[in-house]
Write a protein that holds these residues in place. Structure first.
Motif, short mmCIF file in Angstrom:
data_model
loop_
_atom_site.label_atom_id
_atom_site.label_comp_id
_atom_site.label_asym_id
_atom_site.label_seq_id
_atom_site.Cartn_x
_atom_site.Cartn_y
_atom_site.Cartn_z
N ILE A 107 26.14 39.05 42.67
CA ILE A 107 25.85 39.00 41.23
C ILE A 107 26.70 39.96 40.42
CG2 ILE A 107 23.52 38.14 41.52
CD1 ILE A 107 22.55 41.04 41.01
N ALA A 108 27.32 40.94 41.06
CA ALA A 108 28.17 41.90 40.34
C ALA A 108 29.55 41.31 40.13
CB ALA A 108 28.26 43.20 41.12
N VAL A 109 30.11 41.54 38.95
CA VAL A 109 31.46 41.09 38.66
C VAL A 109 32.41 41.83 39.60
CG1 VAL A 109 33.28 41.04 36.89
CG2 VAL A 109 30.90 40.64 36.25
N LYS A 110 33.33 41.08 40.20
CA LYS A 110 34.27 41.70 41.15
C LYS A 110 35.08 42.79 40.46
CE LYS A 110 34.78 37.81 44.22
NZ LYS A 110 35.66 36.75 44.75
N LEU A 111 35.44 43.79 41.23
CA LEU A 111 36.14 44.96 40.70
C LEU A 111 37.45 44.58 40.01
CD1 LEU A 111 36.15 48.04 40.49
CD2 LEU A 111 37.33 48.11 42.68
N GLU A 112 38.22 43.65 40.60
CA GLU A 112 39.49 43.25 40.00
C GLU A 112 39.26 42.60 38.63
OE1 GLU A 112 38.86 40.93 43.19
OE2 GLU A 112 38.56 43.00 43.79
N GLU A 113 38.26 41.74 38.54
CA GLU A 113 37.96 41.07 37.27
C GLU A 113 37.50 42.08 36.22
OE1 GLU A 113 35.23 37.85 37.87
OE2 GLU A 113 36.47 36.94 39.42
N ARG A 114 36.63 43.00 36.64
CA ARG A 114 36.12 44.00 35.71
C ARG A 114 37.26 44.88 35.20
NH1 ARG A 114 32.85 48.41 38.33
NH2 ARG A 114 34.72 49.61 38.02
N ARG A 115 38.13 45.31 36.09
CA ARG A 115 39.24 46.18 35.67
C ARG A 115 40.19 45.44 34.74
NH1 ARG A 115 39.78 49.77 40.80
NH2 ARG A 115 38.18 51.28 40.24
N ARG A 116 40.39 44.16 34.97
CA ARG A 116 41.28 43.38 34.09
C ARG A 116 40.69 43.32 32.68
NH1 ARG A 116 42.80 37.13 34.14
NH2 ARG A 116 44.53 37.27 32.73
N PHE A 117 39.38 43.05 32.58
CA PHE A 117 38.74 43.03 31.27
C PHE A 117 38.78 44.40 30.61
CE2 PHE A 117 36.46 39.12 32.74
CZ PHE A 117 36.94 38.29 31.75
N TYR A 119 41.00 46.67 30.98
CA TYR A 119 42.37 46.89 30.51
C TYR A 119 42.59 46.14 29.19
CZ TYR A 119 47.40 46.32 30.08
OH TYR A 119 48.67 46.30 29.58
N LEU A 120 42.15 44.91 29.11
CA LEU A 120 42.33 44.11 27.90
C LEU A 120 41.53 44.66 26.72
CD1 LEU A 120 42.26 40.51 29.39
CD2 LEU A 120 44.24 41.69 28.42
N PHE A 121 40.33 45.19 27.00
CA PHE A 121 39.48 45.72 25.93
C PHE A 121 39.92 47.10 25.46
CE2 PHE A 121 35.75 43.20 27.91
CZ PHE A 121 36.14 42.06 27.24
N LYS A 122 40.68 47.81 26.25
CA LYS A 122 41.16 49.16 25.91
C LYS A 122 40.01 50.10 25.56
CE LYS A 122 45.66 47.96 25.70
NZ LYS A 122 46.09 47.52 26.99
N GLY A 123 38.88 49.97 26.25
CA GLY A 123 37.74 50.85 26.05
C GLY A 123 36.92 50.56 24.81
N LYS A 124 37.25 49.50 24.07
CA LYS A 124 36.55 49.21 22.82
C LYS A 124 35.60 48.04 22.94
CE LYS A 124 40.53 50.81 20.23
NZ LYS A 124 41.60 50.42 19.34
N ARG A 125 35.59 47.37 24.09
CA ARG A 125 34.77 46.17 24.31
C ARG A 125 35.11 45.06 23.32
NH1 ARG A 125 30.09 48.78 26.87
NH2 ARG A 125 31.07 49.57 28.73
N ASN A 143 53.27 43.36 21.02
CA ASN A 143 52.26 44.42 21.06
C ASN A 143 50.86 43.81 21.11
OD1 ASN A 143 51.75 43.59 18.45
ND2 ASN A 143 52.28 45.53 17.50
N GLY A 144 49.91 44.61 21.55
CA GLY A 144 48.54 44.15 21.69
C GLY A 144 48.14 44.03 23.15
N PRO A 145 46.89 43.71 23.39
CA PRO A 145 46.38 43.68 24.77
C PRO A 145 46.94 42.55 25.63
CG PRO A 145 44.68 43.00 23.23
CD PRO A 145 45.84 43.48 22.42
N LEU A 146 47.54 41.53 25.04
CA LEU A 146 48.05 40.40 25.82
C LEU A 146 49.45 40.64 26.39
CD1 LEU A 146 46.83 37.30 23.80
CD2 LEU A 146 45.86 38.27 25.87
N ILE A 147 50.02 41.83 26.20
CA ILE A 147 51.33 42.13 26.79
C ILE A 147 51.21 41.99 28.30
CG2 ILE A 147 53.01 43.96 27.26
CD1 ILE A 147 52.53 45.03 24.49
#
Length: 186
Positions: A107-117, A119-125, A143-147
């Motif tokens: 039930i827990a989101v896999k570590l790789e998926e969580r870290r990818r999100f 990274y994209l959120f940049k700590g701001k959710r 520029n932006g999170p999609l780089i």
């Protein structure tokens, strides 16, 4: 939150995300849980066509990145999480189910998926807007999170300043609309 921590995802009725966050937060407070529990709705910026807002410099607004989903960040392991929340989830009229990885039952989101999100959120959710250009048939993000995630972009709507981006979540492809401003076409 300090490591180790996990993300769990609740599939909820559309437009009841804020109510679910309030109800779960009240449930955690009432039971005086010794764990850290933080609920959030990942958001995405979108281009808002309002002349007055554009003149003020705020042409982007926020909306849920995945409508109908509430994320739970906690330092509870899966067994503890199920033990504590299963009855609450089952009895809630707004929560449809807790997402899991099919036959595996994790039930827990896999570590790789969580870290990818993360990274994209940049700590701001919140997935902020990106800027780029089109060179031939390639998309180049400046520029932006999609780089570096140009290959995940499946469709661009230049008129609405958005792109349909493919994410992997719970072993399945999930699509979301993300703000992408194409500055020029070369």
């Amino acid at each position: 939150m300090e490591e180790p921590y996990w993300w769990y995802v609740l599939f909820v009725r559309t437009n009841s995300e804020r109510r679910v966050i309030r109800d779960v937060t009240d449930f955690v407070k009432a039971n005086k849980l010794d764990y850290n529990v933080e609920l959030f709705i990942p958001e995405s910026e979108y281009y808002y066509r309002n002349k007055k807002l554009r003149e003020m410099g705020s042409q982007y607004r926020k909306r849920p990145l995945f409508p109908g989903y509430v994320f739970v960040e906690t330092d509870m392991e899966s067994t503890e999480f199920l033990k504590f929340f299963s009855q609450f989830i089952y009895s809630s009229t707004d929560i449809i189910r807790l997402l899991s990885y099919g036959e595996l039952g994790d039930i827990a989101v896999k570590l790789e998926e969580r870290r990818r999100f993360e990274y994209l959120f940049k700590g701001k959710r919140c997935l902020e807007h990106s800027k780029g250009f089109i060179a031939g048939d390639k998309i180049i993000i400046e520029n932006g999170p999609l780089i570096g995630h140009e290959c995940d972009i499946k469709y661009i709507n230049r008129h609405n300043h958005c792109a349909k981006v493919e994410f992997e979540m719970f072993g399945k492809a999930v699509f979301a609309d993300v703000a992408l401003e194409i500055i020029k076409k070369v």
